[in-house]
Motif scaffolding. Structure first.
Motif, short mmCIF file in Angstrom:
data_model
loop_
_atom_site.label_atom_id
_atom_site.label_comp_id
_atom_site.label_asym_id
_atom_site.label_seq_id
_atom_site.Cartn_x
_atom_site.Cartn_y
_atom_site.Cartn_z
N THR A 1 0.80 -1.40 -0.21
CA THR A 1 0.17 0.07 0.14
C THR A 1 0.87 1.08 -0.13
OG1 THR A 1 -1.79 -1.28 1.16
CG2 THR A 1 -1.80 1.33 1.19
N HIS A 2 0.72 1.92 -0.93
CA HIS A 2 1.68 3.07 -1.08
C HIS A 2 0.83 4.44 -0.24
CE1 HIS A 2 3.77 2.49 -5.13
NE2 HIS A 2 3.56 1.25 -4.36
N THR A 3 1.98 5.12 0.33
CA THR A 3 1.64 6.21 1.14
C THR A 3 1.20 7.54 0.13
OG1 THR A 3 2.99 5.60 2.83
CG2 THR A 3 2.17 7.72 3.00
N LEU B 1 2.77 11.82 3.32
CA LEU B 1 4.30 12.21 3.29
C LEU B 1 4.48 13.73 3.96
CD1 LEU B 1 5.32 10.79 -0.24
CD2 LEU B 1 5.83 10.07 1.95
N ALA B 2 3.64 14.58 3.57
CA ALA B 2 3.61 15.92 4.11
C ALA B 2 3.62 15.99 5.64
CB ALA B 2 2.66 16.97 3.45
N THR B 3 2.81 15.04 6.23
CA THR B 3 3.02 15.11 7.68
C THR B 3 3.79 14.25 8.22
OG1 THR B 3 0.93 13.92 7.53
CG2 THR B 3 0.57 16.30 7.50
N LEU B 4 4.28 13.11 7.57
CA LEU B 4 5.02 11.93 8.02
C LEU B 4 6.28 12.30 9.07
CD1 LEU B 4 5.12 8.89 8.06
CD2 LEU B 4 6.82 9.04 6.16
N ALA C 1 14.75 1.90 5.72
CA ALA C 1 13.91 0.73 5.91
C ALA C 1 12.79 1.01 6.62
CB ALA C 1 14.99 -0.22 6.77
N GLU C 2 12.66 1.96 7.36
CA GLU C 2 11.31 2.31 8.15
C GLU C 2 10.59 2.75 7.44
OE1 GLU C 2 11.91 4.08 12.23
OE2 GLU C 2 14.20 3.70 11.87
N LEU C 3 10.87 3.84 6.39
CA LEU C 3 9.91 4.51 5.38
C LEU C 3 9.49 3.49 4.44
CD1 LEU C 3 12.06 7.70 4.34
CD2 LEU C 3 10.10 7.45 5.59
N LEU C 4 10.35 2.59 4.11
CA LEU C 4 9.78 1.39 3.19
C LEU C 4 8.95 0.63 3.79
CD1 LEU C 4 13.10 0.37 1.63
CD2 LEU C 4 11.48 1.57 0.42
N ALA C 5 8.81 0.26 5.15
CA ALA C 5 8.09 -0.50 5.86
C ALA C 5 6.72 0.23 6.29
CB ALA C 5 8.65 -0.90 7.39
N THR C 6 6.73 1.55 6.14
CA THR C 6 5.53 2.38 6.26
C THR C 6 4.78 2.26 4.98
OG1 THR C 6 6.45 4.56 5.86
CG2 THR C 6 6.40 3.76 8.14
#
Length: 319
Positions: free
Chosen positions: A2-4, A9-12, A24-29
């Motif tokens: 599932t893509h964010t 992304l603006a508030t991540l 790796a954490e970004l990919l996991a989210t």
């Protein structure tokens, strides 16, 4: 996967401590790799601080963001050591982009990269958590920094600062030197011998010579002062207890509380408690020693003519 979405992304960044995150954490989210790559381009809203570590803003990273990124790069169980861990960055003058020294267990394979100096060690210390970052204990941090310091003045300030504020003792620093790698230990040992003799900085040594020529009783040196409730007011360079007179020569800043507390002037607290404080710029000790002696004599007599405030110095035997 599932893509964010872009709004997410603006508030991540608000959900990531200090805006620092592993790739790796970004990919996991659910953030796709190509999206990460595009946002980390020179004209993008993010930037790569270290391999596999992203700062989710395009501005100049703060020292804290660099520290967090260094831990993220080094991996779980890493500890910040050196000047940053000892809380001496203001004393010594650490630049925002200066190297961050990190310890990792000997079995790990992370290597020095960018601004991060990675040291593998078989003597991994117990980690100390301060505001979400992991640090080495004070004696280890000071000694790790001292082994790499080549400037004699900075080395003396580095070793004497924690001793003076009570964060660790000369004995603890010597024990840490004995336990660790002997490479680079000769200069710190020589500096610690001078501190053991009671002189914690070159400026203080000059101040002692000036004070010996003044028509006042000998002061005590490097004295912690407390109010009637036992609260630490600060540590002064010289102290005349009978009249509650303090002398600061700028050999170090006042430091309040524990070693990790921010550096700041303690003069307002001391003055509010009734202490008379004489401040002398270090350069004047060399250019006008007679004038400094006159100032001390005059201040001593002023202090003696008033009611002594209820301020107490910690006895030498208790320090």
């Amino acid at each position: 996967m599932t893509h964010t979405s872009p709004p997410d992304l603006a508030t991540l960044a608000d959900t990531m401590p200090d805006g620092v995150v592993r790739t790796a954490e970004l990919l996991a989210t659910g953030v796709p790799g190509p999206v990460i790559g595009r946002r980390c381009r020179p004209d993008g809203p993010w930037q790569r601080l270290l391999p596999g570590v992203v700062l989710m803003s395009s501005g100049e990273p703060s020292r804290r963001q660099r520290l967090r990124a260094a831990l993220a790069y080094a991996g779980e169980g890493a500890a910040i050591t050196g000047l940053d861990a000892a809380g001496l960055d203001h004393d010594i003058g650490v630049r925002a982009d200066e190297a961050v020294h990190v310890l990792i267990p000997e079995a790990r394979r992370s290597t020095t990269n960018g601004y991060v100096v990675v040291e593998r060690t078989a003597r991994m210390p117990a980690l100390i958590d301060r505001d979400g970052l992991q640090y080495a204990p004070m004696p280890r941090a000071v000694v790790d920094a001292a082994r790499r310091e080549r400037d004699a003045l900075r080395l003396r300030a580095l070793l004497s600062g924690p001793v003076r504020c009570g964060a660790c003792s000369v004995a603890q620093l010597c024990a840490e030197l004995d336990a660790g790698n002997q490479r680079g230990s000769a200069a710190p040992r020589a500096a610690l011998r001078a501190i053991s003799d009671g002189v914690v900085s070159l400026t203080e040594g000059l101040a002692r010579r000036v004070a010996r020529g003044a028509a006042v009783p000998p002061p005590r040196w490097n004295v912690p002062l407390r109010d009637v409730s036992g609260c630490l007011l600060g540590v002064v360079d010289a102290w005349w207890d009978d009249v509650a007179l303090a002398w600061e020569v700028g050999s170090h800043h006042f430091r309040l509380g524990l070693a990790e507390a921010p550096l700041c002037s303690a003069q307002p607290q001391l003055t509010s408690a009734g202490v008379l404080v004489v401040r002398t710029p270090p350069a004047r000790l060399r250019t006008d020693p007679l004038g400094v002696r006159r100032d001390l004599v005059q201040a001593f007599h002023r202090a003696a003519d008033r009611v002594r405030p209820p301020v107490h110095a910690l006895p030498d035997r208790a320090r």
